[in-house]
Write a protein that holds these residues in place. Structure first.
Motif, short mmCIF file in Angstrom:
data_model
loop_
_atom_site.label_atom_id
_atom_site.label_comp_id
_atom_site.label_asym_id
_atom_site.label_seq_id
_atom_site.Cartn_x
_atom_site.Cartn_y
_atom_site.Cartn_z
N GLU A 1 104.11 59.78 30.57
CA GLU A 1 104.43 58.37 30.34
C GLU A 1 103.64 57.82 29.16
N ASN B 1 111.39 61.65 28.66
CA ASN B 1 111.96 60.82 29.73
C ASN B 1 112.66 61.66 30.78
N ARG B 2 113.31 62.74 30.33
CA ARG B 2 113.98 63.65 31.27
C ARG B 2 112.95 64.33 32.15
N ASP C 1 111.73 61.82 34.76
CA ASP C 1 112.70 61.63 35.85
C ASP C 1 112.65 62.79 36.85
N LYS D 1 109.41 62.63 39.02
CA LYS D 1 109.41 61.52 39.99
C LYS D 1 110.10 61.89 41.30
N VAL D 2 111.06 62.79 41.24
CA VAL D 2 111.80 63.17 42.45
C VAL D 2 111.35 64.54 42.98
#
Length: 361
Positions: free
Chosen positions: A145, A179-180, A183, A186-187
């Motif tokens: 980030e 960003n990919r 993402d 995060k999961v």
């Protein structure tokens, strides 16, 4: 009339072709018959397997019901990271007796010994050098980030100056990749070992898309709290007061003759998961505040086994409840009446509590 050479060849070819077709049809018919027979055999075999499985299940169910052990219970243990506070999935294990070491606890009360072992995170043991995947994921997320924020700032600055469109396109591609990755992380399930292993393997799709590979997740070592609670209490609770202890000063086994105060009715709900205590609670005030409206789980003391002697030998005798307010002392062939006060003053070695029914309460 004699046939020409061409007509003979054509006739011969037709006869051979028909023979091949007939042979093929015969082969297909035979193959289909074999397949039908195989299906029938498979169906019959599957029917026998299902019948045997049902019979086995019925027999196992009957056996399990007939041999139900009243001492069977289940414990649940888990670990909470001291840094990220992530709680791992609960691991269950069966038990038939709870062993309580009293040498390390400065108390004379059974509730304190139970709380030290099965009090959840409010009295959890702190352990070191524990791997935490959740810490690694969170650390990698913060890193990505921060990098994404720097890239966004650089792209915005270059756009305002209208310079370096080629360099800007490269930065935008890198930002898409960051960003990919964010993402995906995060999961990501920190407790799924297979998912973490698959994640750490090289992702071909990223190479095809022109993106860099996924960041590796390397567990971070640190301290954690290890907690244990009762997941399923037994009908009869057996508690072993562990009096044998290795004394470092004398370098030999000794027997701890300290008196242990035990209640006639024990509320087990304080040591059960998802009751007035849980793996989510990490302070005594929270546990006390949440325990006021929770139903109790009372167990009545039915028997106390006492050991007379040293750490190397001795004699066992038993105090047994024969009626609601009557006790007897059983020692070999001797059976004599005893009072509840006599039971309370003995050096308890094993305690047997029975779950109280609605009528008992």
């Amino acid at each position: 009339h004699p046939q020409s050479f061409g007509e003979e060849v054509a006739e011969h070819a037709t006869i051979k072709s028909n023979s091949i077709i007939d042979a093929t049809n015969d082969g297909e018919t035979e193959y289909n018959q074999l397949q039908e027979e195989k299906k029938h055999d498979d169906s019959t075999h599957m029917h026998h397997q299902l019948s045997n499985a049902k019979q086995t299940n019925r027999e196992e169910g009957t056996t399990a019901h007939q041999h139900d052990n009243p001492f069977d219970g289940w414990l649940g243990s888990t670990i909470k990271c001291t840094k990220c506070l992530h709680i791992r999935p609960i691991r269950s294990s069966p038990f038939i007796c709870l062993s309580l070491p009293i040498a390390t606890v400065r108390s004379e009360y059974l509730d304190d010994f139970l709380a030290s072992e099965y009090g959840g995170f409010s009295t959890a043991e702190r352990v070191s050098d524990v791997q935490c995947v959740a810490c690694a994921i969170k650390e990698k997320l913060v890193e990505l980030e921060d990098e994404a924020m720097l890239l966004s700032g650089a792209i915005a600055s270059m756009g305002r100056r209208n310079k370096g469109k080629k360099d800007q396109a490269g930065l935008e591609s890198e930002l898409v990749s960051k960003n990919r990755h964010i993402d995906i992380l995060k999961v990501l399930d920190a407790d799924d070992d297979d998912e973490i292993q698959h994640h750490n393997e090289e992702d071909i799709s990223f190479n095809i898309a022109g993106l860099v590979g996924l960041p590796k997740i390397v567990p971070i070592r640190g301290d954690a709290y290890k907690a244990t609670l009762i997941m399923r209490p037994p009908k009869v609770l057996c508690i072993h007061v562990q009096r044998r202890h290795f004394d470092m000063a004398s370098q030999r086994m000794i027997k701890i003759s300290r008196r242990v105060h035990f209640p006639e009715v024990l509320d087990l709900s304080k040591y059960c998961a998802y009751a007035d205590n849980s793996f989510e609670n990490d302070c005594e005030n929270e546990c006390i505040a949440k325990s006021t409206d929770w139903p109790k789980l009372p167990y009545r003391l039915m028997s106390v086994v006492e050991h007379l002697g040293s750490a190397f030998g001795g004699h066992y005798q038993t105090y047994r409840r024969v009626r609601p307010e009557e006790w007897v002392l059983v020692s070999d062939e001797s059976v004599v009446p005893r009072s509840w006060k006599d039971v309370q003053t003995c050096e308890a070695y094993m305690l047997l509590y029975e779950e109280m029914t609605t009528s008992d309460k």
